[in-house]
Design an enzyme around this catalytic site. Structure first.
Site, PDB file in Angstrom:
ATOM      1  N   MET A  11      -1.466  85.401  30.366  1.00 35.42           N
ATOM      2  CA  MET A  11      -2.418  85.303  29.262  1.00 35.42           C
ATOM      3  C   MET A  11      -3.812  85.693  29.750  1.00 35.42           C
ATOM      4  O   MET A  11      -4.339  85.082  30.680  1.00 35.42           O
ATOM      5  CB  MET A  11      -2.457  83.890  28.679  1.00 35.42           C
ATOM      6  CG  MET A  11      -3.477  83.751  27.529  1.00 35.42           C
ATOM      7  SD  MET A  11      -3.750  82.044  26.985  1.00 35.42           S
ATOM      8  CE  MET A  11      -2.238  81.740  26.078  1.00 35.42           C
ATOM      9  N   VAL A  26      -2.667  82.637  33.973  1.00 35.32           N
ATOM     10  CA  VAL A  26      -3.816  82.851  33.101  1.00 35.32           C
ATOM     11  C   VAL A  26      -4.880  83.631  33.850  1.00 35.32           C
ATOM     12  O   VAL A  26      -5.197  83.316  35.001  1.00 35.32           O
ATOM     13  CB  VAL A  26      -4.396  81.518  32.594  1.00 35.32           C
ATOM     14  CG1 VAL A  26      -5.761  81.721  31.967  1.00 35.32           C
ATOM     15  CG2 VAL A  26      -3.467  80.880  31.579  1.00 35.32           C
ATOM     16  N   LYS A  27      -5.400  84.656  33.199  1.00 36.84           N
ATOM     17  CA  LYS A  27      -6.538  85.408  33.722  1.00 36.84           C
ATOM     18  C   LYS A  27      -7.794  84.853  33.073  1.00 36.84           C
ATOM     19  O   LYS A  27      -7.910  84.823  31.850  1.00 36.84           O
ATOM     20  CB  LYS A  27      -6.377  86.894  33.409  1.00 36.84           C
ATOM     21  CG  LYS A  27      -7.561  87.747  33.843  1.00 36.84           C
ATOM     22  CD  LYS A  27      -7.411  89.181  33.344  1.00 36.84           C
ATOM     23  CE  LYS A  27      -8.629  90.025  33.709  1.00 36.84           C
ATOM     24  NZ  LYS A  27      -8.576  91.373  33.103  1.00 36.84           N
ATOM     25  N   CYS A  28      -8.757  84.413  33.897  1.00 37.08           N
ATOM     26  CA  CYS A  28      -9.967  83.776  33.406  1.00 37.08           C
ATOM     27  C   CYS A  28     -11.212  84.518  33.874  1.00 37.08           C
ATOM     28  O   CYS A  28     -11.205  85.160  34.927  1.00 37.08           O
ATOM     29  CB  CYS A  28     -10.080  82.343  33.943  1.00 37.08           C
ATOM     30  SG  CYS A  28      -8.693  81.270  33.595  1.00 37.08           S
TER      31      CYS A  28
END
Length: 273
Positions: free
Chosen positions: A149, A188-190
């Protein structure tokens, strides 16, 4: 969330995803500092570096990538197909990223090793994206491939909330990461929140879900390596990076250094000696 440590997009528990969806999201402007990067085959060749555990492509370039592999006999990196995206051209009421590719097509036609989906929590279109992600996540489970995500909280819910300083506010970044866990993402890419102490907040809210740092705009090797190292030190699992790689004249040199930091436990000083 499932244990995907044996996935080809993971190495020693970490990942370095070479993101090349910028032509969709930003248009040709991101290729101007390094004109060769506008040609996908240039970036495909960069993806052959051992440090790259996946290349993230939109549907059309993913088709081109598989053809390039077939025509050249080159391996390249494992393929992560981005299922949604948008352009900077349209006038919108708020952030929304529509799907251009199905999980079925990504897996059965493109032989994807993983899929990616951008989530704009905080947008007035959040509910619609949640429904789309539910379908994406459940289909991915049937095929046994991981879901990454791109968790970018933004839009009116963030902009009009005086408690937040913007999309890089540590509380906003942490909330976005937590949503990945709640909605069933495997990684997750943040956004990098700015300081290591801010990044540490994520460790307490994501459990065992993997988190990778967004590469962001191009900066010096030293500054970039320090940010990546800070991410690894507080329990992050690498990065998903585009411009900081393909805008460089010698991307292989930086990838050599990133390999040491992300996968070999070295610090920036050790890899730049």
């Amino acid at each position: 969330m499932k244990d995907f440590d044996d996935s080809p997009i993971v190495r020693n528990g970490n990942s370095l995803i070479l993101a090349y969806d910028h032509g969709t999201e930003h248009g040709p402007v991101d290729f101007e500092p390094m004109p060769e990067s506008a040609e996908p085959k240039h970036v495909f060749r960069v993806s052959e570096h051992d440090a790259v555990t996946a290349i993230a492509l939109q549907k059309g370039n993913a088709e081109y990538y598989r053809k390039w592999q077939e025509d050249t006999g080159k391996s390249g990196a494992p393929l992560l197909v981005k299922l949604n995206g948008n352009s900077n051209l349209a006038k919108r009421e708020d952030y929304y990223s529509p799907k251009q590719c199905s999980v079925r097509y990504a897996v059965e036609e493109l032989d994807a090793d993983a899929i990616g989906y951008t989530m704009y929590a905080g947008s007035i279109h959040e509910d619609e994206m949640w429904k789309e992600f539910r379908e994406v996540q459940e289909q991915a489970r049937k095929y046994g491939i991981p879901v990454v995500m791109w968790s970018y909280p933004r839009g009116k819910g963030i902009e009009e909330n005086t408690e937040y300083s913007g999309q890089k506010d540590p509380e906003v970044v942490a909330y976005g990461a937590r949503l990945g866990l709640e909605l069933g993402a495997d990684m997750v890419k943040c956004k990098y929140p700015g300081e290591q102490r801010d990044w540490e907040q994520l460790e307490d809210v994501v459990g065992e879900m993997k988190t990778v740092m967004s590469g962001g705009s191009k900066r010096s090797d030293k500054a970039f390596l320090e940010d990546v190292n800070a991410t690894i030190e507080v329990g992050g699992n690498g990065l998903a990076v585009g411009r900081n790689i393909f805008q460089r004249e010698d991307p292989e040199s930086l990838l050599d250094k990133l390999e040491g930091v992300i996968f070999e436990g070295k610090n920036p000083e050790e890899v730049t000696e």
